[in-house]
Each structure stands twice: as C-alpha cells, then as structure tokens.
Design a protein around this motif. Structure first.
Motif, short mmCIF file in Angstrom:
data_model
loop_
_atom_site.label_atom_id
_atom_site.label_comp_id
_atom_site.label_asym_id
_atom_site.label_seq_id
_atom_site.Cartn_x
_atom_site.Cartn_y
_atom_site.Cartn_z
N VAL A 132 0.84 -1.20 0.00
CA VAL A 132 0.00 0.00 0.00
C VAL A 132 0.87 1.25 0.00
O VAL A 132 2.04 1.21 0.40
CB VAL A 132 -0.94 0.04 1.23
CG1 VAL A 132 -1.95 -1.10 1.19
CG2 VAL A 132 -0.16 0.03 2.52
N PHE A 133 0.29 2.36 -0.42
CA PHE A 133 0.96 3.65 -0.32
C PHE A 133 1.04 4.04 1.16
O PHE A 133 0.11 3.78 1.92
CB PHE A 133 0.17 4.74 -1.06
CG PHE A 133 0.23 4.62 -2.55
CD1 PHE A 133 1.30 5.15 -3.26
CD2 PHE A 133 -0.79 3.98 -3.25
CE1 PHE A 133 1.36 5.04 -4.63
CE2 PHE A 133 -0.74 3.87 -4.63
CZ PHE A 133 0.34 4.41 -5.33
N ALA A 134 2.14 4.67 1.55
CA ALA A 134 2.27 5.12 2.94
C ALA A 134 3.22 6.31 3.00
O ALA A 134 4.16 6.41 2.20
CB ALA A 134 2.79 3.99 3.82
N LEU A 135 2.96 7.20 3.95
CA LEU A 135 3.85 8.30 4.27
C LEU A 135 4.11 8.21 5.77
O LEU A 135 3.17 8.09 6.56
CB LEU A 135 3.20 9.65 3.94
CG LEU A 135 4.01 10.89 4.30
CD1 LEU A 135 5.29 10.98 3.47
CD2 LEU A 135 3.18 12.15 4.11
N TYR A 136 5.38 8.26 6.16
CA TYR A 136 5.75 8.10 7.56
C TYR A 136 6.20 9.42 8.17
O TYR A 136 6.56 10.35 7.46
CB TYR A 136 6.87 7.06 7.69
CG TYR A 136 6.45 5.71 7.16
CD1 TYR A 136 5.64 4.88 7.93
CD2 TYR A 136 6.82 5.29 5.89
CE1 TYR A 136 5.22 3.65 7.45
CE2 TYR A 136 6.41 4.07 5.41
CZ TYR A 136 5.62 3.25 6.19
OH TYR A 136 5.20 2.04 5.70
N GLN A 149 3.61 16.93 2.37
CA GLN A 149 2.49 16.21 1.74
C GLN A 149 3.00 15.40 0.56
O GLN A 149 3.80 15.89 -0.24
CB GLN A 149 1.44 17.19 1.26
CG GLN A 149 0.23 16.52 0.61
CD GLN A 149 -0.79 17.54 0.17
OE1 GLN A 149 -0.52 18.36 -0.69
NE2 GLN A 149 -1.96 17.49 0.79
N ILE A 150 2.53 14.18 0.47
CA ILE A 150 2.80 13.34 -0.68
C ILE A 150 1.54 13.25 -1.53
O ILE A 150 0.43 13.14 -1.00
CB ILE A 150 3.28 11.92 -0.27
CG1 ILE A 150 3.71 11.13 -1.51
CG2 ILE A 150 2.21 11.19 0.52
CD1 ILE A 150 4.40 9.82 -1.20
N ILE A 151 1.73 13.35 -2.84
CA ILE A 151 0.66 13.11 -3.81
C ILE A 151 1.23 12.10 -4.79
O ILE A 151 2.23 12.39 -5.46
CB ILE A 151 0.25 14.39 -4.55
CG1 ILE A 151 -0.21 15.46 -3.56
CG2 ILE A 151 -0.84 14.09 -5.58
CD1 ILE A 151 -0.38 16.84 -4.17
N GLY A 162 -2.21 4.43 -11.92
CA GLY A 162 -3.36 3.95 -12.68
C GLY A 162 -4.54 3.60 -11.80
O GLY A 162 -5.66 3.48 -12.28
N LYS A 163 -4.30 3.46 -10.50
CA LYS A 163 -5.36 3.10 -9.55
C LYS A 163 -5.98 4.31 -8.87
O LYS A 163 -6.87 4.18 -8.05
CB LYS A 163 -4.81 2.17 -8.46
CG LYS A 163 -4.21 0.90 -8.99
CD LYS A 163 -5.25 -0.16 -9.15
CE LYS A 163 -4.57 -1.42 -9.64
NZ LYS A 163 -5.40 -2.57 -9.65
N GLY A 164 -5.49 5.52 -9.18
CA GLY A 164 -6.04 6.71 -8.56
C GLY A 164 -4.96 7.58 -7.95
O GLY A 164 -3.80 7.53 -8.37
N VAL A 165 -5.34 8.34 -6.92
CA VAL A 165 -4.43 9.29 -6.29
C VAL A 165 -4.37 9.01 -4.79
O VAL A 165 -5.40 8.86 -4.13
CB VAL A 165 -4.88 10.75 -6.52
CG1 VAL A 165 -3.95 11.72 -5.83
CG2 VAL A 165 -4.96 11.06 -8.01
#
Length: 112
Positions: free
Chosen positions: A18-22, A92-94, A98-101
C-alpha cells in the motif's frame, strides 16, 4: 530454475502493498530530516513542503517512481536554496497511479 523462482518470490514480498507516508526522523530536526514513504506501483510522486500558512516552500520530490520503499531528505532550505526559519512545517505526498491518487499530510518541526 528453482533459485530464480525463489528470488522472484522474495522480490515480490519485498515490495510494499500500500501507499504510505511516515513521520519524518528526526523530528524536531536540525539541520536535516528524512521522510520515508512506500510506493506499491509505478506512480508520479510529488512531495511538497509548506509553511504553516499553506505557502509552498520546497518541492522535495517530483518524478515517476517505481514500486519500493523510498526516502527523501530535507535540509531546511527553500526552493531557492535559502534557509527557512524555525517553526512548524507541513509535508504532503501526492502519488498518482493507474489506480487513482494517494494523498497524505504530516507535520514536522525545524529548530534552528
């Protein structure tokens, strides 16, 4: 071969799911801090630093990245190479894939 198969299985498990920001470390920081993040699929990744009023201070990352466990270092400088003052900042991470934002935001503290 069996070795190649095991290597492929190991590599598959070594990628984030999964996407994650720590939270950055260290925090508070001076003079540098590291921001870690996970990218599970190829994505256009932007990491921006903002002051507490929401003004963009620095574009830390702006590139297409392959899946993996990533990190970026911020040295407390603005987009023009000048030192920013002590205080609370937002990062902030953006990540667009292909699955979205995926968007996530956290605070950090710079102590000069």
């Amino acid at each position: 071969t069996l070795d190649a198969t095991l290597m492929n299985i190991q590599n598959e498990f070594m990628l984030p799911n999964v996407f994650a920001l720590y939270q950055n470390y260290p925090n508070p920081f001076n003079p540098v801090t590291t921001i870690k993040y996970d990218i599970p699929m190829q994505s256009l990744v932007q990491i921006n630093i903002y002051d507490i009023l929401g003004r963009q201070i620095k574009i830390l990352v702006n590139r297409i990245e392959k899946p993996g466990f990533r990190s970026a270092v911020w040295d407390g400088k603005n987009q023009y190479g000048g030192n920013v003052s002590s205080g609370i900042y937002i990062y902030q991470i953006i990540a667009k894939s292909g699955k979205g934002v995926f968007i996530s935001t956290k605070k950090l503290v710079l102590l000069q």
